[in-house]
Design a protein around this motif. Structure first.
Motif, PDB file in Angstrom:
ATOM      1  N   LEU A  88       0.835  -1.192   0.000  1.00  0.00           N
ATOM      2  CA  LEU A  88       0.000   0.000   0.000  1.00  0.00           C
ATOM      3  C   LEU A  88       0.875   1.249   0.000  1.00  0.00           C
ATOM      4  CD1 LEU A  88      -2.783  -1.138   2.430  1.00  0.00           C
ATOM      5  CD2 LEU A  88      -3.235   0.078   0.310  1.00  0.00           C
TER       6      LEU A  88
ATOM      7  N   ASP B 267      -3.390   2.520  -3.534  1.00  0.00           N
ATOM      8  CA  ASP B 267      -3.746   3.251  -2.318  1.00  0.00           C
ATOM      9  C   ASP B 267      -5.104   2.819  -1.755  1.00  0.00           C
ATOM     10  OD1 ASP B 267      -5.248   4.582  -4.248  1.00  0.00           O
ATOM     11  OD2 ASP B 267      -4.641   6.584  -3.617  1.00  0.00           O
ATOM     12  N   GLY B 268      -6.149   2.795  -2.522  1.00  0.00           N
ATOM     13  CA  GLY B 268      -7.421   2.334  -1.990  1.00  0.00           C
ATOM     14  C   GLY B 268      -8.085   3.353  -1.093  1.00  0.00           C
TER      15      GLY B 268
ATOM     16  N   GLY C  68     -12.365   1.780   0.552  1.00  0.00           N
ATOM     17  CA  GLY C  68     -12.636   0.661   1.438  1.00  0.00           C
ATOM     18  C   GLY C  68     -12.340  -0.691   0.829  1.00  0.00           C
TER      19      GLY C  68
ATOM     20  N   ASN D 132     -17.137   4.550   4.575  1.00  0.00           N
ATOM     21  CA  ASN D 132     -15.890   4.096   5.197  1.00  0.00           C
ATOM     22  C   ASN D 132     -15.204   5.191   6.015  1.00  0.00           C
ATOM     23  OD1 ASN D 132     -15.104   1.221   4.228  1.00  0.00           O
ATOM     24  ND2 ASN D 132     -15.973   2.214   2.426  1.00  0.00           N
ATOM     25  N   HIS D 133     -15.888   6.330   6.145  1.00  0.00           N
ATOM     26  CA  HIS D 133     -15.307   7.479   6.843  1.00  0.00           C
ATOM     27  C   HIS D 133     -13.937   7.819   6.270  1.00  0.00           C
ATOM     28  CE1 HIS D 133     -13.893  10.183  10.046  1.00  0.00           C
ATOM     29  NE2 HIS D 133     -15.166  10.352  10.315  1.00  0.00           N
TER      30      HIS D 133
ATOM     31  N   PRO E 205     -17.478   3.634  12.037  1.00  0.00           N
ATOM     32  CA  PRO E 205     -17.296   3.172  10.665  1.00  0.00           C
ATOM     33  C   PRO E 205     -16.315   2.000  10.630  1.00  0.00           C
ATOM     34  CG  PRO E 205     -16.005   5.167  11.056  1.00  0.00           C
ATOM     35  CD  PRO E 205     -16.773   4.877  12.331  1.00  0.00           C
ATOM     36  N   PRO E 206     -16.292   1.205   9.589  1.00  0.00           N
ATOM     37  CA  PRO E 206     -17.085   1.349   8.366  1.00  0.00           C
ATOM     38  C   PRO E 206     -18.530   0.916   8.575  1.00  0.00           C
ATOM     39  CG  PRO E 206     -15.787  -0.635   8.243  1.00  0.00           C
ATOM     40  CD  PRO E 206     -15.368   0.056   9.500  1.00  0.00           C
TER      41      PRO E 206
ATOM     42  N   ASN F 286     -16.580  -4.443   4.166  1.00  0.00           N
ATOM     43  CA  ASN F 286     -15.823  -4.411   2.910  1.00  0.00           C
ATOM     44  C   ASN F 286     -15.339  -5.807   2.549  1.00  0.00           C
ATOM     45  OD1 ASN F 286     -15.746  -1.524   2.262  1.00  0.00           O
ATOM     46  ND2 ASN F 286     -14.724  -1.366   4.225  1.00  0.00           N
TER      47      ASN F 286
ATOM     48  N   LEU G 291     -11.588  -7.242   2.674  1.00  0.00           N
ATOM     49  CA  LEU G 291     -11.017  -7.790   3.909  1.00  0.00           C
ATOM     50  C   LEU G 291     -11.056  -9.310   3.907  1.00  0.00           C
ATOM     51  CD1 LEU G 291     -12.560  -5.384   6.568  1.00  0.00           C
ATOM     52  CD2 LEU G 291     -10.187  -5.490   5.853  1.00  0.00           C
ATOM     53  N   TYR G 292     -11.958  -9.866   3.137  1.00  0.00           N
ATOM     54  CA  TYR G 292     -12.166 -11.314   3.152  1.00  0.00           C
ATOM     55  C   TYR G 292     -11.514 -12.018   1.971  1.00  0.00           C
ATOM     56  CZ  TYR G 292     -15.584 -10.009   6.643  1.00  0.00           C
ATOM     57  OH  TYR G 292     -16.173  -9.493   7.763  1.00  0.00           O
TER      58      TYR G 292
END
Lengths: 97, 338
Positions: B135, B150-151, B154, B200-201, B312-313, B317, B320-321
């Motif tokens: 990242l 970067d993303g 979320g 996702n704040h 949040p989130p 998302n 994450l999985y």
């Protein structure tokens, strides 16, 4: 502010103080607690902790609160996303029967 | 849910991000100039990037800046302010004897690729090596564009910095490769991306209603150096320590009022809200007085509508999985996505 709301905020603030102390003093994520906002991502594009940091964070938080922060069988440590999600998890663990 | 939002959440989506300006800063004293003006500590090696801000003196955000370090050149991806304005500010801050050239790269644009399987689409084009790209780092693709991981939505995310003609070629190539690996590729609008950032704040510089908040109040303290001086930093640090604070909330009904109250006392304001894209009710962002800016406060209201602050989130998302080492889109049913 009613007593229930005040007590809730006091509880969250106390837990936050401990978590921030771990992040600042032990993990040295930042020198200033104000630099770790409660909803900022601890990993990834936010404060950029890495997987080794996550292991240390889990151990230190679990030790500080005498709880199990993450399910060891769960590959997704969602609870570690932010300071606030850690606080949520600590409260859930403390309130579990 | 729009098609673009659905793609970001479930597969992958491309987006043209023409609102992002590209500014190039180069020369012997480029680092010194940027370190004086940007909020973050600029400890960057070649190929690394960092999130920063340009602030007004009162700590409010002038521009959301991602800094990319490419040898002795710094590329700034600028949102929230015209490239010409940022260039003028940096040029004015340049010392008389400093060797720095600041230029707005009008010919360059930004394309985004986001989603839990964005990595699979990019890997089909560039090889599986991209899966290991850390990242906030970037590389130069064979075709010439810079590719930054970067993303901001979320999910797995990449931004490409490239010319307009390269953008058309890249969009075509990514679409072809997505087809080849069976990943549905959508097209996300700026509104789709703003929704992801809200849920996702993630800071969205163009969001209306937040212009009177400083960077600290916006929970951007992590982008503020703790010890250096730059325009607006002192004010933003004060905001991070003691000002209002943004919080995300849920509500059951549409909001007709933006004033947030606790009983009869005004305690903040709603900055943004939307119908939840993945369930009933409303999700939103508010700025509250510091003592109340915590998740789990349920005694708040905006007009006749009750609000409950939440961490949040606001969504689970799927990135994450997903493990790029083991998963593919075609196998998604076996992953156990939420």
């Amino acid at each position: 502010m009613d007593a229930v709301t005040a007590a809730w905020i006091t509880r969250r603030t106390a837990i936050a103080d401990t978590i921030l102390r771990i992040l600042v003093d032990d993990l040295q994520v930042r020198p200033d607690p104000a630099g770790i906002p409660p909803d900022a991502a601890l990993f990834g594009t936010g404060l950029q902790l890495d997987s080794l940091d996550s292991l240390e964070l889990v151990v230190l938080v679990e030790s500080a609160f005498d709880i199990e922060l993450v399910d060891r069988d769960d590959p997704v440590p969602v609870a570690l996303r932010t300071v606030n999600t850690i606080i949520d998890r600590v409260i859930t663990a403390q309130d579990a029967p | 849910m729009s098609a673009g939002l659905h793609a970001i959440r479930n597969s992958a989506a491309l987006s043209r991000q023409g609102e992002t300006a590209v500014v190039r800063v180069t020369g012997e004293h480029a680092w010194d100039l940027l370190d004086r003006e940007l909020t973050c500590d600029l400890y960057l090696r070649d190929g690394q990037a960092r999130s920063a801000l340009l602030l007004h003196e009162d700590g409010r955000v002038q521009a959301d800046v991602t800094v990319l370090c490419a040898d002795e050149t710094f590329w700034l991806l600028v949102d929230g302010a015209p490239g010409a304005g940022v260039s003028a500010r940096l040029t004015a801050a340049r010392g008389a004897d400093e060797d720095v050239t600041v230029s707005v790269e009008e010919g360059l644009t930004v394309v985004g690729l986001d989603g839990p399987f964005a990595w699979e689409v990019l890997a089909a084009l560039e090889g599986r090596g991209v899966i290991g790209l850390p990242l906030m780092s970037f590389f130069t693709m064979d075709r010439g564009p810079l590719c930054l991981r970067d993303g901001r939505h979320g999910e797995f995310g990449y931004r490409f910095v490239l010319s307009a003609s390269e953008a058309d070629d890249l969009l075509r190539a990514l679409s072809e490769r997505a087809n080849s690996v069976g990943v549905p590729l959508g097209l996300a609008t700026a509104r789709d991306r703003a929704t992801c950032m809200l849920e996702n704040h993630v800071f969205c510089v163009g969001r209306e209603g937040q212009s009177d908040l400083d960077a600290g109040e916006l929970q951007l303290g992590w982008r503020l150096s703790a010890d250096k001086d730059a325009p607006g930093l002192a004010a933003a640090r004060r905001g991070a320590a003691a000002g209002r604070r943004t919080v995300t909330f849920r509500a059951d009904e549409d909001l007709a009022d933006t004033v947030v109250q606790l009983g009869d006392v005004v305690v903040g304001s709603v900055l943004a809200w939307e119908r939840c894209s993945h369930g009933p009710g409303i999700v939103g962002l508010a700025a509250l007085t510091r003592e109340l800016a915590h998740p789990g406060i349920g005694a708040l209201s905006a007009g006749d509508v009750s609000l409950r602050t939440v961490s949040p989130p606001l969504i689970a998302n799927r990135s994450l999985y997903v493990n790029p080492q083991h998963h593919r889109y075609v196998d998604r049913d076996a992953i156990g996505l939420p």
